[in-house]
Design an enzyme around this catalytic site. Sequence first.
Site, PDB file in Angstrom:
ATOM      1  N   HIS A  93       0.486  -0.970  -0.281  1.00  0.00           N
ATOM      2  CA  HIS A  93       0.009   0.121   0.186  1.00  0.00           C
ATOM      3  C   HIS A  93       0.759   1.334   0.240  1.00  0.00           C
ATOM      4  CE1 HIS A  93      -3.823  -1.763   0.537  1.00  0.00           C
ATOM      5  NE2 HIS A  93      -3.352  -3.406   1.035  1.00  0.00           N
ATOM      6  N   ASP A 127       3.949   8.900  -1.897  1.00  0.00           N
ATOM      7  CA  ASP A 127       3.210   8.358  -1.089  1.00  0.00           C
ATOM      8  C   ASP A 127       2.394   7.198  -1.952  1.00  0.00           C
ATOM      9  OD1 ASP A 127       1.529   7.807   0.593  1.00  0.00           O
ATOM     10  OD2 ASP A 127       0.221  10.588   0.990  1.00  0.00           O
TER      11      ASP A 127
END
Length: 458
Positions: A156, A364
């Site tokens: 993730h 991110d």
Amino acid sequence: MSRLVVVSNRVGPLKDTGKAGGLAVALVDVLQEMGGLWFGWTGTTSDEGSFGPLQTEAVDTVTLAQIDMTQADYDDFYAGYANRTLWPVLHYRLDLADFSRRYEEGYRRVNERFATRLRPMLKADDVIWVQDYHFFNFAAELRAMGVTNKIAFFLHIPFPAPEILAGLPNADQLVRRMLAYDLIGFQTSRDAENFRRFVVSEIGGKDKGNGVVSAGGREVLVRGYPIGIDAAGFAKLATTPDARRHTARIEKLVGGRPQIIGVDRIDYSKGLPERFRAFERLLEDYPENRGGVSLMQVAPPSRSELDAYAEIRRELEELTGHINGRFADLDWTPIRFMARSFTRRALAGIYRASRVGLVTPLRDGMNLVAKEYVAAQRAEDPGVLVLSRFAGAAEGMPEALIVNPHSTEGVAAALQTALTMPLEERRDRWQAMFDRICAQDASAWAREILRDLDAYSK
């Protein structure tokens, strides 16, 4: 029909608590459809740790199964290797990583212990799907126990370039163990390419094309699968009574003046100090915004036991005081900084009341705030998304204003463009992004991974 077994650091909830994120929504949907088991850590420590009782809860076709950790396992595995070593390395911050051998050993120990507890619960035709950087070793441990089931993995957070990952001691061993999975999914095509490059350049593997790599007698499918949100569901949240109350409160507070919204955990990867300085530059370079435009930053604390996070919070509080002291007026506060969390319904209402969504991480994996902000907007008068090029979301949201978060002047200029953008352009940009996040939602993400796993590993 095969049963789905999901492995993740934390488990659940199966019911909507108002705080569940996109991942939980996606996993619950597919678990309920296939029937399954969700296995992970309770979030607590005990003397017995992973050798203690298995805590289970069955809801319809899904069973939650959780075990404790000992305090030593928590310190070495979770607070140690996962968050002091892997997290900074995977976010391109080798300078912040703690390369403790004890942490690395703790990581392998917990992966082995958790695999040992899961093994007796597995059925021959189960499909296993392991989540995130806590469990890079998990499939290798299961394979050593004779498990031959199909096993997928999804990361993730970002996966760095080989030149960065090579700075992690024993990185080659970690990647070799990851090849015990049948499918490895990443948030972006760039991250998947970074992994394939590492396999070729660092461990002598081969890139066989179409996302397949081979090394050590294993062939593994490695692709990007950008995670989505329940976009239609989040759009509905923005019209709930709780969301409307928060929208009305914000609109009353700003009195018709535009608000910029940022929502991020306090973390060095999120670029919050750089964001505050860019807002200050907006007020310097475009003085017409003084007395009008405000920035609201929602920043729940995270990993507060780590020094780096405490330092960021102090820096943000100092920057808030400096900027407000320099520019505030009797009826206007430039920055409202709130180190607390809100429910998803409340956030939907806050997003809806904000003219600009400011999402500027330094690095991110995806950043679902960008997608939530778009989903929450009014179609007739939508806001504008300003998005870091280093967020995985940028790969699939080209209609946002894409910025380099390290450039204070560039972010300030993009904010000015967003604040002055004509309504028709705002609508066109928003509609394109909204249509895409609805089509590529969380359920579509989960089903694509499981389809590819089934097709490739037959």
